[in-house]
Design a protein around this motif. Structure first.
Motif, PDB file in Angstrom:
ATOM      1  N   ASP A 215       0.902  -0.713   0.181  1.00  0.00           N
ATOM      2  CA  ASP A 215       0.062   0.051  -0.374  1.00  0.00           C
ATOM      3  C   ASP A 215       0.751   1.447   0.321  1.00  0.00           C
ATOM      4  OD1 ASP A 215      -2.287   1.805  -0.020  1.00  0.00           O
ATOM      5  OD2 ASP A 215      -2.869   1.238   1.779  1.00  0.00           O
ATOM      6  N   ASP A 216      -0.034   2.088   0.176  1.00  0.00           N
ATOM      7  CA  ASP A 216       0.924   3.637  -0.130  1.00  0.00           C
ATOM      8  C   ASP A 216       1.182   3.778   1.319  1.00  0.00           C
ATOM      9  OD1 ASP A 216       0.371   3.758  -2.704  1.00  0.00           O
ATOM     10  OD2 ASP A 216      -1.216   5.746  -2.770  1.00  0.00           O
ATOM     11  N   GLY A 217       2.426   4.467   2.161  1.00  0.00           N
ATOM     12  CA  GLY A 217       2.912   4.900   3.049  1.00  0.00           C
ATOM     13  C   GLY A 217       4.013   5.229   3.097  1.00  0.00           C
ATOM     14  N   VAL A 218       4.413   4.825   4.709  1.00  0.00           N
ATOM     15  CA  VAL A 218       5.581   5.452   4.866  1.00  0.00           C
ATOM     16  C   VAL A 218       6.643   4.126   5.268  1.00  0.00           C
ATOM     17  CG1 VAL A 218       7.025   7.070   6.087  1.00  0.00           C
ATOM     18  CG2 VAL A 218       4.998   7.978   4.973  1.00  0.00           C
ATOM     19  N   ILE A 219       7.763   4.061   5.119  1.00  0.00           N
ATOM     20  CA  ILE A 219       8.707   2.963   5.766  1.00  0.00           C
ATOM     21  C   ILE A 219       9.094   3.237   7.471  1.00  0.00           C
ATOM     22  CG2 ILE A 219      10.904   1.577   6.138  1.00  0.00           C
ATOM     23  CD1 ILE A 219       8.682   1.158   3.611  1.00  0.00           C
ATOM     24  N   SER A 220       8.617   2.747   8.181  1.00  0.00           N
ATOM     25  CA  SER A 220       8.825   2.825   9.342  1.00  0.00           C
ATOM     26  C   SER A 220       9.699   1.880  10.173  1.00  0.00           C
ATOM     27  CB  SER A 220       7.513   3.214  10.373  1.00  0.00           C
ATOM     28  OG  SER A 220       7.190   1.513  10.483  1.00  0.00           O
ATOM     29  N   ALA A 221       9.960   0.551   9.827  1.00  0.00           N
ATOM     30  CA  ALA A 221      11.582   0.175   9.658  1.00  0.00           C
ATOM     31  C   ALA A 221      11.760  -0.637   9.275  1.00  0.00           C
ATOM     32  CB  ALA A 221      10.843  -1.268  11.320  1.00  0.00           C
ATOM     33  N   ARG A 222      13.154  -1.441   9.186  1.00  0.00           N
ATOM     34  CA  ARG A 222      13.587  -1.967   7.943  1.00  0.00           C
ATOM     35  C   ARG A 222      14.659  -2.934   9.039  1.00  0.00           C
ATOM     36  NH1 ARG A 222      18.103  -0.649   4.519  1.00  0.00           N
ATOM     37  NH2 ARG A 222      19.790  -1.542   5.715  1.00  0.00           N
TER      38      ARG A 222
END
Length: 399
Positions: A195-202
């Motif tokens: 989905d559209d969004g922002v990466i918060s953790a990797r």
């Protein structure tokens, strides 16, 4: 003769000096008498001097916002876990990092495709072999059916040819399914954003070999955050879906949001319910982050209340006080209860005398019963008057 002349000269000098002192001593005494007479009033008592020069103002009716204060945590609206669907493959490339904004279907990471490509080639070869076998079996079954009427072949032999044909077709379908599965594995070598969004953790690391289902990224869906405010059960009925809320984070960043939903249950330990407030445009408001503790106010409406300038309220001995000007220009100290604030004015929730004149400038230096001199408040400068009024800040909750 000389002695008598000298004596007469000394006597004349003494008389002259005495006359001079008499004349000089009479004038100061007259001046002192004049000052004493001027300092006396009509009743003969001395007039007191004012302790301070002050300005006064009357309470004004001001339209203020009705608010409800609450505290809570800022969290992600929904968080998606992006994991690996391939098993035993080496991670060859990671294309995003924490904080990156991604679109749905965007490639986030890539696994090494060599092993999967070899499996796909093998599946295609098996499918080609199965199709050739099926074609041969279909031809034999067709010839057997043409000879059925002549009696050249027994019914058992004809049935065997037909069974072989059906078995060959099933093997073709199985080979096609294996090829499709291998092709899915090939597509899974690319990890896509759900989905559209922002990466918060990797957690993805280049070169690592991960198992299927291993978490690689966390994604804040659509970049939306929410404020989970705790509202007591007694105040919960005052808040409804769509109510506007002003949220202030620990860093001072302020965001305007709206109530999306209210929890259907109340915590039996705290007797508070969660109110979920959507926080839009969180990418522009960098001071608001998921996991922060924030305070805020819900806008419940407007009301009119008496207000005075904030300089008129004097905190003293743990209480808020104002000084009321009496007709004899003496001041009387009065404890008051304060409420909401709007710019430089503050609400007075306790009762004030009718027509009260409140000391503004100089109130902090007065004591109860002081005599003051009242002057008009200075007019605002032309430059200040030319400026447009500033927007009102969010009102604090009434104490």
């Amino acid at each position: 003769m000389k002695r008598s002349t000298l004596a007469i000269a000394l006597i004349a000098l003494v008389v002259a000096i005495a006359a001079i002192f008499f004349m000089m001593g009479g004038k100061p005494s007259d001046k002192a008498g004049d000052h004493a007479a001027a300092a006396k009033g009509k009743d003969g008592a001395a007039s007191p001097r004012p302790a301070l020069t002050v300005t006064v103002a009357r309470p004004e009716a001001t339209e203020l916002m009705l608010t409800l204060a609450a505290n809570g945590n800022v969290a992600a609206w929904q968080e998606a876990v992006v994991g690996s669907e391939s098993n035993g493959l080496k991670l060859a490339e990671v294309r995003v990092n924490v904080g990156d904004t991604v679109k749905k279907g965007q490639v986030l990471a890539v696994f090494s495709p060599e092993t999967v490509q070899a499996d796909i080639a093998q599946a295609r070869a098996s499918l080609a072999e199965a199709r050739a076998t099926a074609a041969d079996a279909a031809g034999n079954a067709a010839r057997a059916r043409t000879l059925q009427a002549t009696g050249a072949l027994s019914q058992q032999q004809i049935n065997q040819y037909q069974t072989t044909e059906q078995t060959a077709k099933a093997r073709v379908e199985a080979a096609e399914a294996v090829l499709a599965a291998q092709q899915v594995r090939g597509r899974n070598t690319q990890v896509l954003a759900p989905d559209d969004g922002v990466i918060s953790a990797r957690t993805a690391t280049v070169g690592s070999v991960v198992a299927a289902g291993t978490e690689l990224f966390r994604l804040i869906r659509q970049g939306r955050l929410e404020w989970r405010a705790e509202v007591t059960s007694a105040e919960l009925s005052r808040v409804s879906v769509g109510t506007t809320a002003f949220v202030v984070s620990a860093s001072g960043a302020q965001v305007r949001g709206k109530v999306r939903s209210i929890a259907p249950t109340v915590d039996p330990q705290t007797r508070a319910a969660l109110v979920y407030v959507d926080l839009p445009n969180v990418q522009q408001n960098t001071g608001v982050k998921a996991g922060m503790f924030a305070r805020g106010d819900f806008e419940l409406g407007r009301s009119t209340a008496p207000t005075v300038p904030q300089a008129a309220v004097v905190p003293r001995d743990g209480f808020n006080n104002v000084f009321i000007l009496k007709p004899d220009n003496k001041v009387s100290q009065l404890k008051v209860q304060v409420g909401r604030r709007l710019n430089d004015r503050i609400e007075i929730t306790s009762a004030l005398p009718d027509g009260a004149r409140i000391v503004v400038q100089g109130a902090g230096f007065l004591n109860d019963g002081d005599l003051v001199r009242v002057v008009d408040a200075p007019a605002p400068s032309s430059s200040a008057a030319a400026q447009p009024p500033k927007p009102a800040a969010s009102a604090a909750a009434a104490k």
